[in-house]
Design an enzyme around this catalytic site. Sequence first.
Site, PDB file in Angstrom:
ATOM      1  N   LYS A 202       0.843  -1.192   0.000  1.00 18.88           N
ATOM      2  CA  LYS A 202       0.000   0.000   0.000  1.00 18.88           C
ATOM      3  C   LYS A 202       0.881   1.246   0.000  1.00 18.88           C
ATOM      4  CE  LYS A 202      -3.632   2.474   2.390  1.00 18.88           C
ATOM      5  NZ  LYS A 202      -4.737   2.422   3.353  1.00 18.88           N
ATOM      6  N   LYS A 225       0.714  10.446   5.264  1.00 17.68           N
ATOM      7  CA  LYS A 225       0.902   9.088   5.766  1.00 17.68           C
ATOM      8  C   LYS A 225       2.236   8.485   5.313  1.00 17.68           C
ATOM      9  CE  LYS A 225      -4.097   8.301   6.278  1.00 17.68           C
ATOM     10  NZ  LYS A 225      -5.219   7.342   6.186  1.00 17.68           N
ATOM     11  N   LYS A 256      -2.109  -1.521  -3.887  1.00 15.06           N
ATOM     12  CA  LYS A 256      -3.000  -0.368  -3.801  1.00 15.06           C
ATOM     13  C   LYS A 256      -2.196   0.928  -3.867  1.00 15.06           C
ATOM     14  CE  LYS A 256      -6.182   1.788  -0.632  1.00 15.06           C
ATOM     15  NZ  LYS A 256      -6.413   2.021   0.745  1.00 15.06           N
ATOM     16  N   TYR A 321     -15.285   0.367  -6.840  1.00 15.51           N
ATOM     17  CA  TYR A 321     -16.579   1.005  -6.599  1.00 15.51           C
ATOM     18  C   TYR A 321     -17.531   0.772  -7.767  1.00 15.51           C
ATOM     19  CZ  TYR A 321     -13.764   3.126  -2.997  1.00 15.51           C
ATOM     20  OH  TYR A 321     -12.934   3.284  -1.923  1.00 15.51           O
TER      21      TYR A 321
HETATM   22  C1  PBG Z   1      -7.748   3.504   5.441  1.00 15.53           C
HETATM   23  C2  PBG Z   1      -7.950   3.274   3.995  1.00 15.53           C
HETATM   24  C3  PBG Z   1      -7.740   4.177   2.938  1.00 15.53           C
HETATM   25  C4  PBG Z   1      -8.220   3.558   1.788  1.00 15.53           C
HETATM   26  C5  PBG Z   1      -8.667   2.281   2.165  1.00 15.53           C
HETATM   27  N1  PBG Z   1      -8.473   2.118   3.526  1.00 15.53           N
HETATM   28  C6  PBG Z   1      -7.248   5.568   2.926  1.00 15.53           C
HETATM   29  C7  PBG Z   1      -5.895   5.894   3.372  1.00 15.53           C
HETATM   30  O1  PBG Z   1      -5.033   5.041   3.555  1.00 15.53           O
HETATM   31  O2  PBG Z   1      -5.678   7.100   3.568  1.00 15.53           O
HETATM   32  C8  PBG Z   1      -8.274   4.188   0.431  1.00 15.53           C
HETATM   33  C9  PBG Z   1      -9.315   3.670  -0.497  1.00 15.53           C
HETATM   34  C10 PBG Z   1      -9.610   4.545  -1.660  1.00 15.53           C
HETATM   35  O3  PBG Z   1      -8.982   5.598  -1.889  1.00 15.53           O
HETATM   36  O4  PBG Z   1     -10.544   4.176  -2.404  1.00 15.53           O
HETATM   37  N2  PBG Z   1      -6.551   3.217   5.963  1.00 15.53           N
END
Ligand code: PBG
Length: 332
Positions: A202, A225, A256, A321
């Site tokens: 991620k 983050k 991701k 989505y």
């Molecule tokens: C929470 C989380 C996030 C997403 C999924 N779980 C946001 C982030 O890490 O700031 C993002 C999903 C998306 O953008 O569709 N930790």
Amino acid sequence: MPANQAPFPATRFRRNRASAPLRNLTRETELSVNDLIWPVFVRDGDGIEEPVSSMPGVVRRSVDKIMQAAVEAHALGIPAICLFPYTDGSLKTELCEEAWNPDNLTNRAIRAIKAAVPDLAVMTDIALDPYNANGHDGIVRDGVIVNDETVAALVKMALAQADAGADILGPSDMMDGRIGAIRSALEAHGHSGVTILSYAAKFASAFYGPFRDAVGASGALKGDKKTYQIDPANRREALRCVERDLSEGADMVMVKPGMPYLDLCREVKDRFGAPTYAYQVSGEYAMIQAAAANGWIDGDKVMLESLMCFRRAGCDGVLTYFAPRVARLLNR
Ligand code: PBG
């Protein structure tokens, strides 16, 4: 005469492209409803479907409406739904206690869905951001996101979700050691059958912007983050994270965001062979919807092509989505 000097092209690729039946016979990759996980946003209240302005076509649903969505997803053949809670300020604290409240929004939604549609798999998100006064995925002490204390909180959150009946837990927080800690806690508490789909690769991405609006975390988030999510420049580090999470007990792994990271989808699948998912995140969704709304692209075609490309890149499935819209097209 050598083939390359023949008076005709040695290989006429166009023969296999010339008609729909030939294209169907030679297609290398299939996209099916079985490849879809549908992320949905849950909020409190009753009878509510509230549009998310940065994600046209996406709504936040109260638990009763989530149940309707779950029934619909199951009828369409979608195997799993993934829950994300929208929370307002009153539930956000420094220690994020609401995250492991057995009766929090997510856990109520899990119970409601499993009671109504037991055959639909319910996936959850494990991260503290919806419940954190700082908007971060981890607990913040003196400006630092503390790893091990966060992992202890995530374990409580995971157990509460497993107790509520979640089928697939999705740790999305990127703390170190959380997969192993969650896996041993699940084993110790009679939940050895619960699947972990780790958000293993991620990245610290700007493509999550619309999602943070959807869950109400944008306003709360202080800073970025980058101290826990992976630098988008780093491929080898991402592969090491996947290897680590699999060794700690993840059953499936995720890359991701999705579309800009297809190189990693391919490499993760080839190297580890584990069930590999991509998350077509909120910013990717918003870009396609915005261009389609302006008439600049054909939204349905771009949607289907983008999802097929995840499959071609080696993904077993995609969190998107678009899931119900794709399913309706594929089922036609
Ligand atoms: C929470 C989380 C996030 C997403 C999924 N779980 C946001 C982030 O890490 O700031 C993002 C999903 C998306 O953008 O569709 N930790």
